[in-house]
Design a protein around this motif. Structure first.
Motif, PDB file in Angstrom:
ATOM      1  N   CYS A   1      -7.165 -13.635   1.905  1.00 47.60           N
ATOM      2  CA  CYS A   1      -6.990 -14.222   3.232  1.00 47.60           C
ATOM      3  C   CYS A   1      -6.888 -12.780   4.263  1.00 47.60           C
ATOM      4  CB  CYS A   1      -5.703 -14.953   3.629  1.00 47.60           C
ATOM      5  SG  CYS A   1      -4.008 -14.213   3.233  1.00 47.60           S
ATOM      6  N   ALA A   2      -6.419 -11.599   3.517  1.00 46.67           N
ATOM      7  CA  ALA A   2      -6.751 -10.390   4.348  1.00 46.67           C
ATOM      8  C   ALA A   2      -6.922  -9.394   3.539  1.00 46.67           C
ATOM      9  CB  ALA A   2      -5.367 -10.056   4.938  1.00 46.67           C
ATOM     10  N   TRP A   3      -7.631  -8.129   4.125  1.00 44.49           N
ATOM     11  CA  TRP A   3      -8.334  -7.115   3.528  1.00 44.49           C
ATOM     12  C   TRP A   3      -8.142  -6.168   4.549  1.00 44.49           C
ATOM     13  CZ3 TRP A   3     -10.695  -7.770  -1.155  1.00 44.49           C
ATOM     14  CH2 TRP A   3     -11.386  -6.555  -1.946  1.00 44.49           C
ATOM     15  N   GLY A   4      -7.735  -4.960   3.772  1.00 44.66           N
ATOM     16  CA  GLY A   4      -7.331  -3.737   4.744  1.00 44.66           C
ATOM     17  C   GLY A   4      -7.457  -2.383   4.204  1.00 44.66           C
ATOM     18  N   LEU A   5      -7.074  -1.359   5.081  1.00 41.88           N
ATOM     19  CA  LEU A   5      -7.362  -0.231   4.558  1.00 41.88           C
ATOM     20  C   LEU A   5      -6.242   0.476   5.206  1.00 41.88           C
ATOM     21  CD1 LEU A   5      -9.499   1.309   2.922  1.00 41.88           C
ATOM     22  CD2 LEU A   5     -10.985   1.570   4.992  1.00 41.88           C
ATOM     23  N   GLN A   6      -5.670   1.525   4.591  1.00 41.00           N
ATOM     24  CA  GLN A   6      -4.330   2.340   5.170  1.00 41.00           C
ATOM     25  C   GLN A   6      -4.323   3.733   4.624  1.00 41.00           C
ATOM     26  OE1 GLN A   6      -1.092   1.413   2.673  1.00 41.00           O
ATOM     27  NE2 GLN A   6       0.223   1.219   4.127  1.00 41.00           N
ATOM     28  N   THR A   7      -3.870   4.420   5.618  1.00 37.62           N
ATOM     29  CA  THR A   7      -3.552   5.865   5.165  1.00 37.62           C
ATOM     30  C   THR A   7      -2.085   6.271   5.359  1.00 37.62           C
ATOM     31  OG1 THR A   7      -5.689   6.414   6.752  1.00 37.62           O
ATOM     32  CG2 THR A   7      -4.243   8.193   6.058  1.00 37.62           C
ATOM     33  N   VAL A   8      -1.699   6.799   4.302  1.00 39.01           N
ATOM     34  CA  VAL A   8      -0.120   7.197   4.268  1.00 39.01           C
ATOM     35  C   VAL A   8      -0.126   8.639   4.053  1.00 39.01           C
ATOM     36  CG1 VAL A   8       0.553   4.917   3.388  1.00 39.01           C
ATOM     37  CG2 VAL A   8       0.056   6.658   1.831  1.00 39.01           C
TER      38      VAL A   8
ATOM     39  N   GLY B   1       0.830  -1.286   0.035  1.00 40.37           N
ATOM     40  CA  GLY B   1       0.228   0.124   0.013  1.00 40.37           C
ATOM     41  C   GLY B   1       0.904   1.206  -0.111  1.00 40.37           C
ATOM     42  N   GLY B   2       1.927   1.243   0.953  1.00 40.97           N
ATOM     43  CA  GLY B   2       2.858   2.519   0.864  1.00 40.97           C
ATOM     44  C   GLY B   2       3.470   2.685  -0.572  1.00 40.97           C
ATOM     45  N   TYR B   3       3.908   1.700  -1.160  1.00 39.58           N
ATOM     46  CA  TYR B   3       4.582   1.816  -2.418  1.00 39.58           C
ATOM     47  C   TYR B   3       3.535   2.201  -3.269  1.00 39.58           C
ATOM     48  CZ  TYR B   3       9.044   0.795  -0.845  1.00 39.58           C
ATOM     49  OH  TYR B   3      10.272   0.680  -0.100  1.00 39.58           O
TER      50      TYR B   3
ATOM     51  N   LEU C   1      -2.521  13.266   2.390  1.00 43.34           N
ATOM     52  CA  LEU C   1      -2.885  11.929   2.722  1.00 43.34           C
ATOM     53  C   LEU C   1      -3.182  11.121   1.346  1.00 43.34           C
ATOM     54  CD1 LEU C   1      -4.659  12.631   5.904  1.00 43.34           C
ATOM     55  CD2 LEU C   1      -2.156  12.089   5.487  1.00 43.34           C
ATOM     56  N   THR C   2      -2.958   9.851   1.531  1.00 45.87           N
ATOM     57  CA  THR C   2      -3.313   9.201   0.341  1.00 45.87           C
ATOM     58  C   THR C   2      -4.055   7.703   1.140  1.00 45.87           C
ATOM     59  OG1 THR C   2      -1.731   9.738  -1.348  1.00 45.87           O
ATOM     60  CG2 THR C   2      -2.618   7.472  -1.359  1.00 45.87           C
ATOM     61  N   VAL C   3      -5.149   7.464   0.630  1.00 42.32           N
ATOM     62  CA  VAL C   3      -5.843   6.355   1.205  1.00 42.32           C
ATOM     63  C   VAL C   3      -5.605   4.952   0.397  1.00 42.32           C
ATOM     64  CG1 VAL C   3      -8.020   5.232   2.192  1.00 42.32           C
ATOM     65  CG2 VAL C   3      -7.468   7.686   2.753  1.00 42.32           C
ATOM     66  N   CYS C   4      -5.393   3.629   0.762  1.00 42.96           N
ATOM     67  CA  CYS C   4      -5.305   2.458   0.153  1.00 42.96           C
ATOM     68  C   CYS C   4      -5.781   1.486   0.480  1.00 42.96           C
ATOM     69  CB  CYS C   4      -3.787   1.825  -0.119  1.00 42.96           C
ATOM     70  SG  CYS C   4      -2.451   3.269  -0.735  1.00 42.96           S
ATOM     71  N   GLU C   5      -6.288   0.582  -0.463  1.00 43.16           N
ATOM     72  CA  GLU C   5      -6.929  -0.805  -0.013  1.00 43.16           C
ATOM     73  C   GLU C   5      -5.917  -1.853  -0.109  1.00 43.16           C
ATOM     74  OE1 GLU C   5     -11.202  -2.073  -1.760  1.00 43.16           O
ATOM     75  OE2 GLU C   5      -9.674  -2.388  -3.018  1.00 43.16           O
TER      76      GLU C   5
ATOM     77  N   VAL D   1       7.069   8.960   1.501  1.00 42.20           N
ATOM     78  CA  VAL D   1       6.093   8.311   2.267  1.00 42.20           C
ATOM     79  C   VAL D   1       6.106   7.574   3.562  1.00 42.20           C
ATOM     80  CG1 VAL D   1       4.170   8.054   0.515  1.00 42.20           C
ATOM     81  CG2 VAL D   1       5.951   6.401   0.752  1.00 42.20           C
ATOM     82  N   LEU D   2       5.017   7.568   4.425  1.00 43.21           N
ATOM     83  CA  LEU D   2       5.116   7.008   5.868  1.00 43.21           C
ATOM     84  C   LEU D   2       3.719   6.531   5.967  1.00 43.21           C
ATOM     85  CD1 LEU D   2       7.692   7.201   7.419  1.00 43.21           C
ATOM     86  CD2 LEU D   2       6.910   8.829   8.850  1.00 43.21           C
ATOM     87  N   SER D   3       3.720   5.165   6.546  1.00 37.63           N
ATOM     88  CA  SER D   3       2.428   4.731   6.861  1.00 37.63           C
ATOM     89  C   SER D   3       1.947   5.779   8.132  1.00 37.63           C
ATOM     90  CB  SER D   3       2.453   3.355   7.283  1.00 37.63           C
ATOM     91  OG  SER D   3       2.294   2.566   6.182  1.00 37.63           O
ATOM     92  N   VAL D   4       0.772   6.231   8.119  1.00 40.19           N
ATOM     93  CA  VAL D   4       0.092   6.532   9.310  1.00 40.19           C
ATOM     94  C   VAL D   4      -0.588   5.650  10.193  1.00 40.19           C
ATOM     95  CG1 VAL D   4      -1.833   8.263   9.886  1.00 40.19           C
ATOM     96  CG2 VAL D   4      -0.235   8.979   8.243  1.00 40.19           C
ATOM     97  N   GLU D   5      -1.402   4.961   9.412  1.00 42.14           N
ATOM     98  CA  GLU D   5      -2.143   3.790  10.339  1.00 42.14           C
ATOM     99  C   GLU D   5      -2.422   2.897   9.226  1.00 42.14           C
ATOM    100  OE1 GLU D   5      -5.820   3.331  10.094  1.00 42.14           O
ATOM    101  OE2 GLU D   5      -5.974   4.710   8.418  1.00 42.14           O
TER     102      GLU D   5
END
Lengths: 151, 151, 151, 151
Positions: free
Chosen positions: C133-140, C70-72, C115-119, C84-88
């Motif tokens: 097997c995993a699903w997520g949401l991320q803010t960078v 997600g970060g990349y 801020l950028t939001v990724c799935e 970039v840095l992962s916020v959460e």
């Protein structure tokens, strides 16, 4: 939890003024409680028109007061001429919001120039006893170009 | 996204009946839209009494319709005699809810006997054009001892 | 999902160079896959020293490749001279990471100046068949003062 | 935070035995610390092969020890013959994991027959001073059909 210092002399007035413009708070009957540097509470009395299908206050309304409590907690620590906006929040619903009254507390965990992270807790009071019914984590952003609260 | 099959013949009626008991939906003016296996939408027209301090629909109200859309999407796939409850939800607010109308969509990502995971999306329509304003992830639990919807 | 345009001609080289400095990827045996504007994949072969107590790849290692993907993905859309840095990030674990190989995909949902939001999605491949097997949401967050990748 | 009571006499042995089978902990050099009812800590010394591109411990490795600390904190309160599995976790990265050593603490907020919710905190120690670098929230599920730890 750390103690924080407000950067703005009138931080509490600023929060109260902004809250008064959150018209949804009137609609649901929520009132602003404590406003301290890094900590804000919002109270909500149970009302029959706030419920989901089991008669408890809807999780989204629990989230509404939690989100504002956290946003305003962050806002107490922001400089003059800034405003806050919720970036994201996550809420775990620990128990039904079954009681006479809810109390949401937003607490700053980590203040920042751009991003502030808050912990959100909602207690439900029933027969005089509080019980934590929701626990959350929230990220808010400080915008420097206008003077306003969260939401 | 996968296609899912409902286990209960009257899954749509069950959702509509439960939604009608979510009295908070009346209060905010939300209406149920599509009810398909694994996918439910809820619409909300802009109203001046739903706003935060900038005049946009409050993030918590956005969360309210998103949470119910996801909960009911999960509920469409649950067996007779069961009810659902939100365990947790997380919402990223991508843009202000600035428009005439919101449309929340809950989509099941992973159904399960006990836990179901849903994706939540909220679009805001302005001048006839939709824009995603919130994106989330939600966990709901299936309770086997009573027949009721989420919240 | 929208299509995005890279702002930096050498966005893919920049991602590959930064990834090569993420030494933890060497330790766990992860390799960079696709690098497209707004979408990056990272692959990880199963290894006996990556597991939790049931013999599946640990949820934290699943999170490690998901977070970097997600970060990349966000980084592909950022201007020159930024990092970039992962916020959460939030991850739902949908199934055990039980298979020969994991593939994490990071997809930008909403790019932004700050801020950028990724799935985030992680598939596990077993006997030639993929399963989410995993699903997520991320803010960078995009930092403008140095040229580097996420983490 | 409330005080909790273990249901299983050998709760600490059970956690230590399960942790010893999490082979990824060996790989990254993590060690189990305190094991108390509802609270578990995991320590991790900085190592050059755990880093992201800026030289700090990767956010996913921070998540790995946080996720296990929370899972085992929940496990201390579970009955005999049960096992735990992470359902989801969310982590806010408050500061770079820049220091000699990390300490992850998992604390149960709300135990439950099926679901337990934990708070996750990771401190980084630098020059003898701790600093919170990550804060999270996690949901874990208790499985009754096998005896094992989280992951």
């Amino acid at each position: 939890m750390d103690r924080f210092e407000a950067q703005h002399l009138l931080y509490a007035e600023r929060v109260r003024e902004s809250f008064s413009r959150q018209r949804v708070m009137d609609l649901i009957g929520a009132t602003l409680g404590d406003v301290e540097p890094g900590r804000v509470t919002i109270a909500l009395a149970h009302r029959a028109d706030l419920v989901q299908q089991h008669g408890y206050v809807h999780a989204g309304i629990v989230g509404t007061i939690a989100d504002s409590a956290g946003g305003y907690a962050a806002y107490t620590l922001m400089p003059e001429g800034s405003s806050v906006l919720s970036v994201e929040y996550k809420l775990n619903l620990l128990a039904p919001a079954d009681g006479e009254r809810l109390l949401a507390t937003g607490r700053v965990i980590k203040p920042g120039r751009t991003l502030t992270v808050c912990e959100l807790e909602v207690e439900v009071w029933k027969d005089g006893t509080p019980r934590t019914c929701a626990w959350g984590l929230q990220t808010v952003i400080c915008l420097r170009d206008r003077s306003d609260g969260p939401g």
